[in-house]
Structures are given as structure tokens and as C-alpha cells.
Motif scaffolding. Structure first.
Motif, PDB file in Angstrom:
ATOM      1  N   ILE A 108       6.281  34.589  75.645  1.00 46.49           N
ATOM      2  CA  ILE A 108       5.870  35.980  75.839  1.00 46.49           C
ATOM      3  C   ILE A 108       6.722  36.942  75.019  1.00 46.49           C
ATOM      4  CG2 ILE A 108       5.573  37.834  77.540  1.00 46.49           C
ATOM      5  CD1 ILE A 108       5.473  35.613  79.698  1.00 46.49           C
ATOM      6  N   ASN A 109       6.053  37.949  74.468  1.00 47.16           N
ATOM      7  CA  ASN A 109       6.711  39.159  73.994  1.00 47.16           C
ATOM      8  C   ASN A 109       6.010  40.344  74.635  1.00 47.16           C
ATOM      9  OD1 ASN A 109       6.291  41.578  71.820  1.00 47.16           O
ATOM     10  ND2 ASN A 109       8.377  40.805  71.762  1.00 47.16           N
ATOM     11  N   ALA A 110       6.773  41.203  75.316  1.00 44.05           N
ATOM     12  CA  ALA A 110       6.247  42.454  75.858  1.00 44.05           C
ATOM     13  C   ALA A 110       6.889  43.572  75.049  1.00 44.05           C
ATOM     14  CB  ALA A 110       6.565  42.592  77.341  1.00 44.05           C
ATOM     15  N   GLN A 111       6.103  44.197  74.202  1.00 45.04           N
ATOM     16  CA  GLN A 111       6.653  45.145  73.235  1.00 45.04           C
ATOM     17  C   GLN A 111       6.778  46.547  73.828  1.00 45.04           C
ATOM     18  OE1 GLN A 111       4.552  47.150  69.683  1.00 45.04           O
ATOM     19  NE2 GLN A 111       5.415  45.284  68.785  1.00 45.04           N
ATOM     20  N   ASN A 120       6.244  49.066  79.634  1.00 44.89           N
ATOM     21  CA  ASN A 120       5.768  47.714  79.307  1.00 44.89           C
ATOM     22  C   ASN A 120       6.962  46.777  79.162  1.00 44.89           C
ATOM     23  OD1 ASN A 120       3.418  46.031  78.723  1.00 44.89           O
ATOM     24  ND2 ASN A 120       4.234  45.863  76.646  1.00 44.89           N
ATOM     25  N   LEU A 121       7.669  46.556  80.235  1.00 45.80           N
ATOM     26  CA  LEU A 121       8.895  45.772  80.213  1.00 45.80           C
ATOM     27  C   LEU A 121       8.604  44.291  80.412  1.00 45.80           C
ATOM     28  CD1 LEU A 121      11.173  48.095  82.373  1.00 45.80           C
ATOM     29  CD2 LEU A 121      10.807  48.122  79.890  1.00 45.80           C
ATOM     30  N   ILE A 122       9.457  43.452  79.845  1.00 44.12           N
ATOM     31  CA  ILE A 122       9.294  42.000  79.957  1.00 44.12           C
ATOM     32  C   ILE A 122       9.442  41.545  81.406  1.00 44.12           C
ATOM     33  CG2 ILE A 122      11.728  41.485  79.543  1.00 44.12           C
ATOM     34  CD1 ILE A 122       8.718  39.469  78.188  1.00 44.12           C
ATOM     35  N   TYR A 138       9.529  30.711  77.580  1.00 45.54           N
ATOM     36  CA  TYR A 138      10.278  31.260  76.436  1.00 45.54           C
ATOM     37  C   TYR A 138       9.896  32.720  76.282  1.00 45.54           C
ATOM     38  CZ  TYR A 138      11.246  32.157  71.429  1.00 45.54           C
ATOM     39  OH  TYR A 138      11.664  32.690  70.231  1.00 45.54           O
ATOM     40  N   ILE A 139      10.901  33.580  76.136  1.00 50.62           N
ATOM     41  CA  ILE A 139      10.602  34.966  75.809  1.00 50.62           C
ATOM     42  C   ILE A 139      11.344  35.350  74.538  1.00 50.62           C
ATOM     43  CG2 ILE A 139      10.207  35.608  78.223  1.00 50.62           C
ATOM     44  CD1 ILE A 139      12.851  37.112  78.162  1.00 50.62           C
ATOM     45  N   CYS A 140      10.741  36.252  73.777  1.00 50.82           N
ATOM     46  CA  CYS A 140      11.323  36.713  72.519  1.00 50.82           C
ATOM     47  C   CYS A 140      11.060  38.212  72.425  1.00 50.82           C
ATOM     48  CB  CYS A 140      10.714  35.967  71.339  1.00 50.82           C
ATOM     49  SG  CYS A 140      11.357  36.488  69.731  1.00 50.82           S
ATOM     50  N   ILE A 141      12.114  39.010  72.550  1.00 50.07           N
ATOM     51  CA  ILE A 141      12.007  40.459  72.471  1.00 50.07           C
ATOM     52  C   ILE A 141      13.186  40.966  71.642  1.00 50.07           C
ATOM     53  CG2 ILE A 141      10.736  40.773  74.624  1.00 50.07           C
ATOM     54  CD1 ILE A 141      13.364  41.341  76.034  1.00 50.07           C
ATOM     55  N   ASP A 142      13.173  42.263  71.309  1.00 50.42           N
ATOM     56  CA  ASP A 142      14.304  42.784  70.542  1.00 50.42           C
ATOM     57  C   ASP A 142      15.350  43.386  71.473  1.00 50.42           C
ATOM     58  OD1 ASP A 142      13.533  45.414  71.165  1.00 50.42           O
ATOM     59  OD2 ASP A 142      12.463  45.690  69.273  1.00 50.42           O
ATOM     60  N   ALA A 143      16.488  43.766  70.907  1.00 52.44           N
ATOM     61  CA  ALA A 143      17.615  44.225  71.719  1.00 52.44           C
ATOM     62  C   ALA A 143      17.301  45.496  72.516  1.00 52.44           C
ATOM     63  CB  ALA A 143      18.839  44.428  70.824  1.00 52.44           C
ATOM     64  N   PRO A 144      16.649  46.525  71.930  1.00 52.04           N
ATOM     65  CA  PRO A 144      16.301  47.687  72.758  1.00 52.04           C
ATOM     66  C   PRO A 144      15.374  47.337  73.916  1.00 52.04           C
ATOM     67  CG  PRO A 144      16.195  48.252  70.426  1.00 52.04           C
ATOM     68  CD  PRO A 144      16.378  46.777  70.498  1.00 52.04           C
ATOM     69  N   GLU A 145      14.429  46.427  73.693  1.00 48.35           N
ATOM     70  CA  GLU A 145      13.535  45.998  74.780  1.00 48.35           C
ATOM     71  C   GLU A 145      14.313  45.268  75.868  1.00 48.35           C
ATOM     72  OE1 GLU A 145       9.591  45.499  71.894  1.00 48.35           O
ATOM     73  OE2 GLU A 145      10.915  43.790  72.294  1.00 48.35           O
ATOM     74  N   ALA A 146      15.305  44.461  75.453  1.00 46.88           N
ATOM     75  CA  ALA A 146      16.131  43.746  76.427  1.00 46.88           C
ATOM     76  C   ALA A 146      16.958  44.738  77.261  1.00 46.88           C
ATOM     77  CB  ALA A 146      17.046  42.758  75.715  1.00 46.88           C
ATOM     78  N   ARG A 147      17.502  45.755  76.621  1.00 44.37           N
ATOM     79  CA  ARG A 147      18.312  46.744  77.342  1.00 44.37           C
ATOM     80  C   ARG A 147      17.461  47.554  78.315  1.00 44.37           C
ATOM     81  NH1 ARG A 147      23.405  47.132  75.712  1.00 44.37           N
ATOM     82  NH2 ARG A 147      24.004  46.314  73.664  1.00 44.37           N
ATOM     83  N   LEU A 148      16.244  47.921  77.894  1.00 40.20           N
ATOM     84  CA  LEU A 148      15.349  48.639  78.792  1.00 40.20           C
ATOM     85  C   LEU A 148      15.035  47.803  80.028  1.00 40.20           C
ATOM     86  CD1 LEU A 148      12.707  50.356  76.463  1.00 40.20           C
ATOM     87  CD2 LEU A 148      14.195  51.505  78.117  1.00 40.20           C
TER      88      LEU A 148
END
Length: 567
Positions: free
Chosen positions: A419-422, A431-433, A441-451
Motif C-alpha cells: 500500500i501507498n496512501a499519498q 489520507n493517512l496510511i 508492505y507499505i511504502c510512503i515518503d517521510a512527510p507522509e510517515a510523520r503525518l
């Protein structure tokens, strides 16, 4: 070396008084302190009378550099005179003895030797490559007396050159002799192109070097952290391990679920400030329209896996299905769900033409909740289609397709769920993961992870291992972090870091999707999460060099990229 079956026409008619000399390369013992000893010390006898011998006039290198069309005309004229033409083609980034011997072999096979180099934008040799731009590489080769003509190939493969030049002999290195060892997969089509015009391929067998290996060993083309990291991977046998992992996913069936997005670029140039408004006026030049979102994501994984299916929603009548299907690869099937009364999500970006800087963006979408009947239909089709997938990849752009009931259907019916939740300007913060309680398996970017972790300041490793992992039942994560590289996490090994492989960024649109879709099957195949992250970084590095979705990340260039990094 293949032998010639017919006597070659004489290339050089010499005067009867001219003396013929044999020239050999200097021996190792002729060098002292890294320099060649003087001619007198070596006992070399200078032949001829310096006062009477006429100097040989060689054409300037730039006079030997021609367009591909001009090379075709030169080849036709030579062949009409009964002379044979040989073609060598490659990157030739660092000309070394192996290249010299390769071209000498071509000279021994034909009367006219043409060498073509790959244009900069098609070189897939890793970050910072090519070291020398195409014009310099062409000039270096043109300076060789054994080379008659040089050209720059402005296409991604050699076939157009072969069809234009139509050489009698196409000279390739011995590493291409076994088609199974050809990472590009193009030697068969090149052979067909050569033989179609009555030519043949000759494979040279002489001393071989690798420009990539020499550069990796002796040139400081990488920053010290990346250089040290690559050396560590080399010493652990990484190249062979990574290539085997890539091959493990070739028989998989992958199902992607997510929003279709029409990405449109309007290219403009700035005129200046409007005289009566506080705005910048621009002049429209041209535009491009891409099938993005889940469509582009599917195209990235298509060359790595056997088959791909897309489950997506489209607007009622705005974009014909034929338009979407025309933008997918042959092994990708489309399962579209039409939502009447809504548009297909469209993102229009105005882009400054010179440097490809994006000026502003306009969304066309309707992300309000669907009625119950439409929602049930999406959930039914999604559940039905994902059951047959070896891997299910969700590209959740937060534009209305995926609701809580859809998430339940995905979790209940997927064999392996990635999953990617952008987070984007159309859904920021909504729209958080963490709306997915479980994933493989999840793959997101650092700002999405912090949110998602509601943690603005902690070290990103702590955000992943302490906060994010505690909120989602998922044992494998990769958090991408732009120029900082990425952070792979496994519940077994913890958090690691893989440096970024490139600093050259043309366009970041779709880079995260390429990373996600190529790495998800690798995780499903049991790949070590750090190895997966290495391959993902390579895929991302290739994608940020592509404007919009003009091209997809493909297996052969990715394999070449990884191989070049680790030589």
C-alpha cells in the motif's frame, strides 16, 4: 574473431618507394615511473628522411562527426564502390585499451569503420553517468586514426542506426555473444536488423575492461557515503543477489487498485508581470497529456512481471476507454468502473519550458462520497479481481475511489497487500496510511510517515520503528526521503538507510509510484528489505530523469543501472 571469406579490396594504395612498418604496443618493461622511456633509450629507429617526407594530414576530429543520416549516405557510397562498412556502437564513456582493440578488430574486418555513441539521455549506467557528454565522447573517438566516421545515436536502441547505416559487419563485444547474458535483451533484435540488410555480426574476443568498473575504482564520481555503501554491497556479493531477486518476480501476476489521474503539462514561457495585475503572464508553447495515477504505476511493474491488471474508476464520459488503453503496456489488462456524473481526476500543471519548473496546478475532480450502490459495485469488483493476484498493490491517491469498505475487501481478499496512501494538495491530512489497519508492505515518503505518526520532529528512524510500526500491523516498510535516500524497515532487522543514487532531478512526478510498484513484488518474493530498497532507489533514480510519464521504468535499463553501480 570470424575470418573473412573474400579478399577485401585494397584500402590504401602506397607508392612503391614508401616503406612499410610494423607498429606494436609498448611492453610493460618499457615504462619507468609510470612514463614511457624515450625512443632513443628503447632503440627505436626512425625510418624515412625527415627533410623529404611529406607529413600525413589527418582530418580534424570534428570533421569526422556526422549525423546518422549522413553516415547512412556515406555507407551507401562506400558500398557502391565495393568497399565494406563496419559499425561499432556503445557508450564509450571512458575510452580504454579494450575499446581500442575492439575498434582495431573492426578495422581488420572492413574498409570503413563507423562508430556511434549513445546520447547522454539514454545512458543507464548509474548516477553521474556519462562522465563525458556525448559531444566529448564523439570527439575522443573521432581523434582515433582507426575510426573513419563517428555519430551520436539520438534514440534508445541501435536498431534505427542499423536500419540507416546498413553495415556489412556489426561488431560487438564477446559479452553479447550469449543472448542469455545480454541484460538489455536487445542483441536478438539487433542481429535481425543487421541480417535484414545482408550484414552479419562479429563478436570480438580480446582484452576486455569495463568503463563502469574503472570509474567505480579510480574516479571519485560518488559522494563518500554512497561510495562506501556501494563498496559494502559489492563485497557482500550484492550484484548477483540483486539480479537474482529481480528475476524471481518474472512469473508473478500483479493486481493494482487505485485512482486513474490524467496528468497534463502545459508548457509556457514567461512574458513578464501583467501591467495591471500582480500576476506573471506566460505564453503557451505546447502541451502533453499522460495517463497517470494507477495507470502509470502499472506500466512501471509491467516489464518485471508476467501480467498486470488494473482495477480503477473513470469518470462518466470525459475520457474514452480507448484513450486509457492506448497508454498501457501489452501485458496490462484494464478493469475500469465508470462513475456517472463525475469527471476522471485530472491534474493540469503549467510548466516553464526552459527548466521544467512547475508554476501552478489545477485539479479537476469530485472526491465526495459515492452513493451506496456505486460503492458496493466498486467493492464487489475489487474483491473479485484481487483474489487472483500474487501481489496486490494499492495506489491510494485519496481522490474518492477507496473507502473503508474497500479497505476491508482488500485486506480480506489479498494474498500479499502492498500500500501507498499519498498525501497531496487535494487531500492533505485526510489520507493517512493509518486508515489501513494491516498490510504486508507499505511504502510512503517521510512527510507522509510523520503525518501518520503525528510526529513532526523526531528522528525518522524513531518515527518508523516506534510510532508507525505501533499503529499499523505491517512487518515491512520503506520510507522514501528524497535526496537523503530511503529507510527500509523490517520487524526482524530494524531500520537501515540506503543513500540516494542521483542528484539529477528532472521531474519527481510518479517517482514514488515507480518505487512502490517495483519493490512490492520483490518483498513478496522474500527479498531482504535492504536489497529491495537498493533496487527501489535505482528505480526512483531512473524515474526522476523522465518528464511526466513519457516513459516507464523498464527491467533492462534498471538491471544495467544496478550492474553499473556494483561493478
Amino acid at each position: 574473431m570470424a575470418t573473412r571469406t573474400a579478399r577485401r579490396p585494397a584500402r590504401r594504395k602506397r607508392q612503391a618507394t614508401e616503406q612499410v612498418r610494423r607498429i606494436s604496443l609498448p611492453r610493460v618493461d618499457q615504462f619507468r615511473d609510470g612514463r614511457l622511456r624515450s625512443a632513443g633509450a628503447l632503440g627505436i629507429i626512425h625510418m624515412g628522411n625527415a627533410s623529404t617526407d611529406k607529413p600525413i594530414v589527418h582530418p580534424a576530429p570534428h570533421e569526422k562527426i556526422k549525423t546518422i543520416e549522413e553516415l547512412g549516405a556515406i555507407a551507401r557510397a562506400a558500398q557502391a564502390e565495393g568497399r565494406t562498412v563496419a559499425l561499432c556502437h556503445g557508450v564509450f564513456d571512458l575510452v580504454h585499451l579494450g575499446h581500442v582493440r575492439h575498434i582495431l578488430a573492426a578495422r581488420n574486418e572492413a574498409d570503413v569503420v563507423i562508430v556511434t555513441v549513445t546520447a547522454d539521455r539514454f545512458v543507464n549506467k548509474g548516477p553521474g553517468r556519462p562522465i563525458f557528454p556525448e559531444s566529448m565522447r564523439a570527439e575522443m573517438l573521432a581523434a582515433l586514426g582507426t575510426v573513419d566516421w563517428v555519430g551520436i545515436n539520438q534514440t534508445s536502441s541501435a536498431e534505427p542506426i542499423l536500419d540507416t547505416v546498413r553495415p556489412d559487419i556489426y561488431v560487438k563485444g564477446s559479452d553479447y555473444e550469449n543472448p542469455e547474458d545480454d541484460v538489455t535483451g536487445k542483441i536478438a533484435t539487433e542481429r535481425d536488423a543487421v541480417e535484414r540488410h545482408g550484414g552479419r555480426i562479429v563478436f570480438t574476443r580480446d582484452v576486455t575492461f569495463s568503463s563502469s568498473s574503472l570509474m567505480n575504482r579510480y574516479f571519485d564520481i560518488y559522494d563518500p557515503p554512497l561510495r562506501d555503501y556501494l563498496q559494502k554491497v559489492r563485497e557482500s556479493g550484492g550484484a548477483e543477489r540483486l539480479l537474482k531477486l529481480i528475476d524471481k518476480i518474472q512469473d508473478m501476476h500483479v493486481v493494482l487498485v487505485g485512482d486513474t489521474i490524467i496528468d497534463e503539462y502545459q508548457y509556457v514561457t514567461a512574458l513578464g508581470k501583467a501591467s495591471k495585475e500582480n500576476i506573471v503572464a506566460t505564453l503557451f508553447k505546447n502541451g502533453e497529456q499522460f495517463a497517470g495515477g494507477v495507470i502509470a504505476a502499472a506500466n512501471h511493474v509491467a516489464s518485471f512481471c508476467k501480467s498486470v491488471e488494473i482495477v480503477t474508476t473513470l469518470g462518466g464520459k470525459d475520457y474514452p476507454e480507448e484513450f486509457i488503453r492506448a497508454h498501457v503496456r501489452p501485458n496490462v489488462t484494464l478493469t475500469p468502473i465508470r462513475i456517472q456524473g463525475r469527471p476522471t481526476t485530472r491534474k493540469l500543471r503549467y510548466v516553464e519550458l526552459g527548466y521544467l519548473h512547475k508554476l501552478f496546478e489545477v485539479y479537476t475532480m469530485d472526491d465526495t462520497p459515492l452513493d451506496e450502490a456505486e460503492r458496493k459495485e466498486i467493492d464487489r469488483i475489487t474483491a473479485e479481481r484481487v483474489r487472483g493476484g500474487d501481489v496486490v498493490i494499492v495506489t491510494d491517491f485519496g481522490h474518492g475511489m477507496i473507502a473503508p469498505s474497500t479497505i476491508d475487501a482488500l485486506i480480506a481478499n489479498s494474498k500479499f497487500l502492498a500500500i501507498n496512501a499519498q498525501s497531496n494538495s487535494g487531500n492533505h491530512g485526510y489520507n493517512l496510511i493509518t486508515k489501513y489497519p494491516r498490510a504486508d508492505y507499505i511504502c510512503i515518503d517521510a512527510p507522509e510517515a510523520r503525518l501518520a505518526a503525528t510526529d513532526k520532529f523526531s528522528d525518522i528512524a524513531s518515527v518508523i520503528e516506534t510510532s508507525l510500526h505501533g499503529k499499523i500491523d505491517c512487518d515491512n516498510m520503506i520510507i522514501t526521503h528524497g535526496s537523503f535516500g530511503c529507510y527500509p524497515f523490517s520487524s526482524k532487522t530494524g531500520v537501515a538507510r540506503v543513500p540516494a543514487f542521483t542528484k539529477t532531478v528532472v521531474d519527481t512526478v510518479g517517482a514514488g509510484d515507480a518505487f512502490l510498484t517495483i519493490t512490492a513484488p520483490l518483498v513478496a518474493a522474500g527479498g531482504n528489505i535492504e536489497d529491495v530498497a537498493f533496487i527501489g532507489n535505482a528505480a526512483g533514480a531512473i524515474k526522476v530523469g523522465i518528464v511526466g510519464h513519457r516513459n516507464s521504468v523498464e527491467k533492462a535499463p534498471l538491471v544495467k543501472f544496478v550492474t553499473a553501480l556494483l561493478k
